[in-house]
Design an enzyme around this catalytic site. Structure first.
Site, PDB file in Angstrom:
ATOM      1  N   ASP A   1      -3.342  12.246   6.087  1.00 14.01           N
ATOM      2  CA  ASP A   1      -2.822  11.523   5.729  1.00 14.01           C
ATOM      3  C   ASP A   1      -4.023  11.144   4.458  1.00 14.01           C
ATOM      4  O   ASP A   1      -5.126  10.508   4.308  1.00 14.01           O
ATOM      5  CB  ASP A   1      -3.254  10.210   7.006  1.00 14.01           C
ATOM      6  CG  ASP A   1      -2.449  10.806   8.172  1.00 14.01           C
ATOM      7  OD1 ASP A   1      -1.747  10.136   8.150  1.00 14.01           O
ATOM      8  OD2 ASP A   1      -2.513  10.327   9.065  1.00 14.01           O
TER       9      ASP A   1
ATOM     10  N   GLU B   1       6.148   4.447   5.885  1.00 12.82           N
ATOM     11  CA  GLU B   1       4.925   3.776   5.961  1.00 12.82           C
ATOM     12  C   GLU B   1       3.992   4.886   4.374  1.00 12.82           C
ATOM     13  O   GLU B   1       3.937   4.812   3.983  1.00 12.82           O
ATOM     14  CB  GLU B   1       4.539   4.746   7.386  1.00 12.82           C
ATOM     15  CG  GLU B   1       5.350   6.422   7.711  1.00 12.82           C
ATOM     16  CD  GLU B   1       4.484   7.054   8.790  1.00 12.82           C
ATOM     17  OE1 GLU B   1       3.976   6.598   9.654  1.00 12.82           O
ATOM     18  OE2 GLU B   1       5.684   7.890   8.716  1.00 12.82           O
TER      19      GLU B   1
END
Length: 556
Positions: free
Chosen positions: A15, A189
């Site tokens: 991420d 997301e």
């Protein structure tokens, strides 16, 4: 120009959020249940990366007591505005118990990337993966995905919420507005917002964080939309390209360089050959973007435009092409990453940049004493904690696996007095997938060496009542009370433990250690990667300690 091969941060570095401030690049990564929270690396040239002390390093900043595997810190976002760094993150408390997710989001700030960081400001908990966008009119906006527990399947990712943040009041103001619901890829997301040439750009993850992962891009002249999807969306993905070494490309963010180039970082995975299992976890790669009609496109090494992860990126710096295997990782992002041997001694605290503990800081102020560098100078003393499966109080310190083939070695002084006391070397994914080489005690044999393993069945789901299986190796009686050298050797699909009682003669243990089983994919859905490290367990008094003289990691 220099060729920089992907991934640029190998091993569990998921991420990524990238930022460029005053000519220096910063990348922030998720850490999940590992402490301290949020991994940050810095670089001036996109070639050589060094670790920055993790920002969430104190009890006051991060509480993860009882966090399940792959809970904790998700998808941090690092930004810069008003002369300070802003760090947004989720401290996930639950994520896979039926349709529910508990995802409180927080903000901390600091004038320097090394801190000190402010006390956390609670923002919201409507969904995870928050980020902060600083508009050129001086206003600050929080964007996060919304989780709708009422829906089924990927529609639980119901869209992106935008809400203004007041820096003076230190809380959100106004009402949240849903500005984008994604594409037919689904599972929207990991959003980031940018502004360029009058357009607002959404860069977000879709497709889930597995092999269908992707980065979606959309733009609008108005902050609140409607947003037009990239004409050749996704911006980047590995899905459908079986010949690529870099898989799972998705969840990205970009920044502009001082020379006006745009660089995209994104997570990726590299499976063991012939499998879908990635013991190194989700890593960080990057690509250069070029702009056409105010849309970004991924530029390949040959100059073509294709939405797949490039093998390497040429950056404008005069350095020798990095040595080593072209598909191997930068170990921890350091300038000397391709040194084969990294030996950590415990006379100084430098080693802490590469090591992590579970759920609590190494030197927690409000909990029992777990570790000491002062009680026996030159040694790391570990005081025994709870068992290998505890989500509360383990005494374990470990570093990432960053190579498919490596050896990890340590030397330990430990004399247990009963079977509830164990110390040694751990090769693990999480509480349900781990191998531990233990010095412990047997009433008949005295001090012994034994492998203890916890392994999940295929398609394991602890939230559906599955149970991880426990197994033991044979008991090996140790001579005397002297130190014991312990080693784990990992060679792609194969691995094994060894030990020595004199540091010279090594004996290989006949216990199968399988790297495939310490991966995101093997035991179900996980988000971290394999670690190797040192531990002590004392299920009687939480006090029996082991002294470790060094830890050595060798890339093979």
């Amino acid at each position: 120009m220099a060729k920089v091969y992907n991934p640029i941060l190998s091993g569990f570095h998921a991420d990524p959020s990238i930022l460029c401030v005053n000519g220096e690049y910063f990348i922030a990564n998720s850490t999940f249940e590992w402490y301290p929270g949020v991994e940050i690396h810095r670089s001036k040239d996109l070639v050589h990366w060094s670790s920055v002390p993790s920002p969430l390093s104190e009890d006051r900043l991060l509480n993860m007591a009882g966090a399940y595997e792959s809970c904790g810190i998700w998808a941090p976002c690092l930004s810069y505005s008003d002369g300070k760094f802003w760090l947004i993150y989720t401290n996930v408390r639950s994520w896979n118990k039926g349709p529910w997710k508990d995802t409180p989001n927080f903000l901390v700030t600091a004038e320097s990337i090394e801190g000190p960081w402010s006390d956390p400001v609670f923002l919201n908990a409507s969904g995870f993966d928050p980020s902060m966008f600083h508009d050129d009119d001086g206003r600050h906006w929080l964007i996060n995905m919304e989780w709708d527990y009422r829906k089924k399947g990927p529609n639980q990712f119901s869209g992106l919420l935008l809400q203004e943040y007041s820096a003076s009041k230190k809380h959100l103001i106004g009402k949240p507005r849903k500005i984008f619901t994604g594409t037919d890829i689904g599972c929207l997301e990991g959003p980031h917002l940018y502004k360029r040439n009058g357009y607002y750009y959404i860069v977000a993850a879709e497709g889930g964080t597995g092999y269908e992962h992707a980065v979606t891009c959309a733009r609008s002249k108005d902050l609140f939309g409607p947003y037009e999807v990239h004409p050749e969306n996704p911006l980047i993905s590995s899905y459908g390209y079986d010949d690529l070494k870099i898989k799972k490309a998705g969840h990205g963010s970009w920044c502009d360089s001082p020379e006006g180039r745009t660089y995209l970082v994104y997570l990726c995975g590299r499976p063991l050959s012939g499998t879908l299992n990635c013991p190194l976890g989700r890593e960080t790669s990057f690509a250069e973007l070029t702009w056409k009609d105010d849309w970004p496109y991924v530029m390949q090494p040959d100059g073509s435009l294709q939405n797949t992860p490039p093998e390497y990126v040429e950056v404008p710096i005069e350095v020798t092409t990095l040595p080593g295997e072209r598909d191997s990782a930068l170990e921890g992002g350091k300038a000397d990453d391709y040194c084969k041997v990294t030996r950590y001694d415990f006379s100084k605290r430098d080693f802490l940049l590469d090591f992590k503990t579970l759920r609590f800081p190494m030197f927690a102020k409000k909990q029992r004493k777990r570790f000491s560098l002062d009680d026996n100078p030159g040694f790391l003393r570990i005081f025994g904690g709870q068992s290998f499966v505890s989500n509360f109080d383990q005494s374990l310190i470990a570093r990432r696996q960053t190579d498919f083939a490596f050896e990890a070695e340590t030397k330990v002084y430990y004399n247990p007095e009963n079977f509830q006391q164990l110390a040694g070397l751990s090769y693990r994914y999480d509480e349900d997938s781990q191998y531990n080489l233990c010095i412990t005690y047997d009433e008949q044999l005295g001090r012994i060496l034994q492998v203890q393993a916890f392994l999940p069945p295929v398609n394991y789901n602890p939230y559906a009542g599955s149970v991880s299986s426990y197994s033991e190796g044979m008991k090996i009686q140790l001579k005397g009370e002297g130190p014991v050298w312990l080693k784990v050797t990992v060679d792609n699909h194969k691995a094994w433990f060894s030990y020595s009682e004199d540091g010279t003669l090594w004996r290989k243990l006949r216990f199968e250690v399988n790297p495939d089983k310490v991966s995101d994919e093997f035991g179900g859905l996980g988000f971290t990667g394999a670690f190797v490290g040192m531990f002590a367990v004392d299920m009687e008094t939480y006090s029996k300690y082991a002294d470790f003289e060094y830890f050595k990691y060798t890339k093979n």
